[in-house]
Scaffold this motif. Sequence first.
Motif, short mmCIF file in Angstrom:
data_model
loop_
_atom_site.label_atom_id
_atom_site.label_comp_id
_atom_site.label_asym_id
_atom_site.label_seq_id
_atom_site.Cartn_x
_atom_site.Cartn_y
_atom_site.Cartn_z
N LEU A 261 0.84 -1.18 0.00
CA LEU A 261 0.00 0.00 0.00
C LEU A 261 0.88 1.24 0.00
N ASP A 262 0.68 2.11 -0.95
CA ASP A 262 1.49 3.31 -1.02
C ASP A 262 0.60 4.51 -0.77
N VAL A 263 0.72 5.07 0.41
CA VAL A 263 -0.16 6.18 0.77
C VAL A 263 0.37 7.50 0.22
N ASN A 264 1.69 7.63 0.20
CA ASN A 264 2.29 8.93 -0.12
C ASN A 264 2.11 9.34 -1.57
N SER A 265 2.54 8.44 -2.46
CA SER A 265 2.60 8.88 -3.85
C SER A 265 1.32 8.53 -4.58
N GLY A 266 0.38 9.45 -4.54
CA GLY A 266 -0.88 9.25 -5.24
C GLY A 266 -0.65 9.13 -6.72
N SER A 267 0.43 9.75 -7.20
CA SER A 267 0.72 9.76 -8.63
C SER A 267 1.08 8.38 -9.14
N SER A 268 1.48 7.48 -8.21
CA SER A 268 1.94 6.17 -8.67
C SER A 268 0.79 5.26 -9.06
N ILE A 269 -0.43 5.72 -8.80
CA ILE A 269 -1.56 4.89 -9.20
C ILE A 269 -1.59 4.81 -10.72
N LYS A 270 -1.46 3.60 -11.20
CA LYS A 270 -1.31 3.45 -12.64
C LYS A 270 -2.64 3.08 -13.27
N THR A 271 -2.70 3.28 -14.53
CA THR A 271 -3.96 3.00 -15.22
C THR A 271 -4.15 1.51 -15.43
N ARG A 272 -3.02 0.79 -15.50
CA ARG A 272 -3.15 -0.63 -15.77
C ARG A 272 -3.76 -1.38 -14.58
N HIS A 273 -4.19 -2.57 -14.84
CA HIS A 273 -4.76 -3.37 -13.77
C HIS A 273 -3.66 -3.82 -12.82
N LYS A 274 -4.00 -3.85 -11.57
CA LYS A 274 -3.04 -4.39 -10.61
C LYS A 274 -3.02 -5.90 -10.72
N ILE A 275 -1.82 -6.47 -10.52
CA ILE A 275 -1.73 -7.92 -10.53
C ILE A 275 -1.95 -8.42 -9.11
N GLU A 276 -2.90 -9.30 -8.98
CA GLU A 276 -3.17 -9.82 -7.64
C GLU A 276 -2.81 -11.29 -7.62
N LEU A 277 -2.07 -11.70 -6.61
CA LEU A 277 -1.67 -13.10 -6.55
C LEU A 277 -2.80 -13.92 -5.96
N LYS A 278 -3.07 -15.03 -6.59
CA LYS A 278 -4.10 -15.92 -6.05
C LYS A 278 -3.45 -17.23 -5.65
N GLY A 279 -4.04 -17.85 -4.66
CA GLY A 279 -3.57 -19.19 -4.28
C GLY A 279 -2.26 -19.16 -3.51
N GLU A 280 -1.78 -20.34 -3.24
CA GLU A 280 -0.58 -20.50 -2.44
C GLU A 280 0.62 -20.73 -3.34
N ILE A 281 1.79 -20.56 -2.74
CA ILE A 281 3.01 -20.90 -3.45
C ILE A 281 3.01 -22.43 -3.66
N PRO A 282 3.30 -22.91 -4.89
CA PRO A 282 3.25 -24.37 -5.12
C PRO A 282 4.25 -25.13 -4.23
N SER A 283 4.05 -26.43 -4.14
CA SER A 283 4.91 -27.23 -3.28
C SER A 283 6.29 -27.44 -3.90
N PHE A 284 7.30 -27.46 -3.05
CA PHE A 284 8.65 -27.71 -3.52
C PHE A 284 8.81 -29.14 -4.04
N THR A 285 7.95 -30.04 -3.52
CA THR A 285 8.13 -31.44 -3.91
C THR A 285 7.73 -31.66 -5.36
N LYS A 286 6.76 -30.85 -5.85
CA LYS A 286 6.35 -30.99 -7.26
C LYS A 286 6.32 -29.64 -7.91
N PRO A 287 7.47 -29.05 -8.20
CA PRO A 287 7.46 -27.72 -8.81
C PRO A 287 6.89 -27.81 -10.22
#
Lengths: 330, 291
Positions: A261-287
Amino acid sequence: MAGSGNAHLRQAAELLKIQNLKVEFATPKGKTEIISDFSIDVGDSEVLGVVGESGCGKSTLAKTIVQINKAKSGSILFEGNDIVALSKTQAKLISKEIQMIFQDPISSLNPAKKIRNIISEPLKIHKVAFDERSINETLSKVGLDANIVLDRKPRQFSGGQCQRISIARALGLSPKLLICDEPVSALDVSIQAQILNLLIDIKDEFKMSMLFISHDLSVIKYIADRIAVMYLGKLCEVGSTDQVILKSSHPYTQALVDSVLDVNSGSSIKTRHKIELKGEIPSFTKPPSGCRFRLRCPFAQPICEQDEPQIRKVGEDHFVACHFPIMQNG
Amino acid sequence: MTLTVTEKPNATPVAKRSSSKGLGWFFWACTFWVLAVIILAIIAPLLPIDNPNKTFVCQPFSGPSGSHLLGCDDLGRDILSRIIFGSRVSMFVGIVSIGIGLIIGGFLGLISGYNNKKLDTVMNTIANIIISFPTLILLLAIVAVFNHSLIVITLSISFISIPLLFRVIRSATISVANKEFVQAARTMGSSRIRIVFVEILPNITPIIVVYGCLGIGSAIIAEGTLAFLGLSVSLPTPSWGNMIAEGAQSFLRRDFLLTLWPSIMIIMTVVCFNFISQRLEGKFNSGDGAI
């Protein structure tokens, strides 16, 4: 992301140069590779921030450098000496030059010992001459009053004070490289700033390099000169702090930046869509095959499943391992 | 921001020790009793008391009187004197056997608990095998094979205490060995032996003290049991156990008082050791950490 290759390693003699490092842990289901083909370097008086989600192998990397974990293959060159292949005596000599600060400030100090003994312990191990005055000096450098501190035990101090004590312990041997494994994530925010400033000050004073590990991009941004982004034991993106934060090329880095979250720089809000991570990091046993990030990547294409992306240059001191790096203007 | 924060205001309040609650008068009473018994046992030959083996011309089973404070036994020997001299056997066996047990069992527990899986498995198996024998039968077997001198009794009780103390100290070591400060010591280049003795040992001293006290009580009872069966030090040397037996199995008639006095001594001493142990454990667990 999650690529291979050494294109990003700099040619000039670096303090720490990790090449094609592999670290394996034995699990009931067989061996699991926690760090795969990882390369990175740290220059003199440079702070390298390593960032990534919990469980991506950041701490394992740190513990491998300080010889708690054993590397399976690859090399860790410290001033030209390969830590992976050292004998016991040589390893002890190198351990004097590399000190580590841990995540939990209280449990990284022995509860049964007085601060005086905790701070002088590394000096005793390496048979370095010391006296009361040199200990007092180190303590005053981390902002603690020796008269109050020396004869107490760790449980009598707050988290922030304990972290100052562990920094003092690490400074005693004037190390060339300080490894900080999430040193502020157990502290509350006001204390975090104090400790980060303290680390910056002593880094300048002792002219040492730092490998600073954190899952918090805003902390890394504050302290690091260069940033390496890790995902599932592999390197995604590396570059100077500004390049990585402002011109993130890897979708994963972009997702991490967007999550801050960036409160200070309002200018940094970009027009593009934000990338949101979904799900968990996959398992190391089966990358996942190919690019390890593809399962969570919004831009994944068939090629990401087949080929592992190689690390390539996308800007001045800016490298990324992705088939479809985000190109940002300016 | 500058770094001259001394955090002085913070340091003072936390510094106040949390141990304002004492150990309680009963703890000190127990400690006094135990120390008194130990000191009397040590200086027994210097005390102005009768020779424990000298027979007096007094009415057997005469009960307390002016010249013999606790009375005389069936052979006319002074009971008080025999009890004081008898404490030498109990105290010697209790303290020395547990001392040996702690040194050997503790050392093996520390080594085994810190990071050596193969050695740990082997030693743990051996300990389990020894523990699986019933204590008294094992003791009787050892004493039967050798003899029942003071040294053999002491060593056989310490032999039985070694696996028990080993297991306690091993598991305490394992729980400390995974702490971050042990890793910190490793990153500083500390050797294994140094980590065991400088980092881990100070953290398990409370446990050693607690189980040591508890063990001394059990060892005193074990010696008393052997003595009651006539398998401890040979007569006429007095010990609390054989005095109880003499009172219970006297040639002339059973003597309640002759059995009572040494029984009181054993019970008081063992209860005191157990209470000291329990109180210290509570103290250490309340976060007051190592001694």
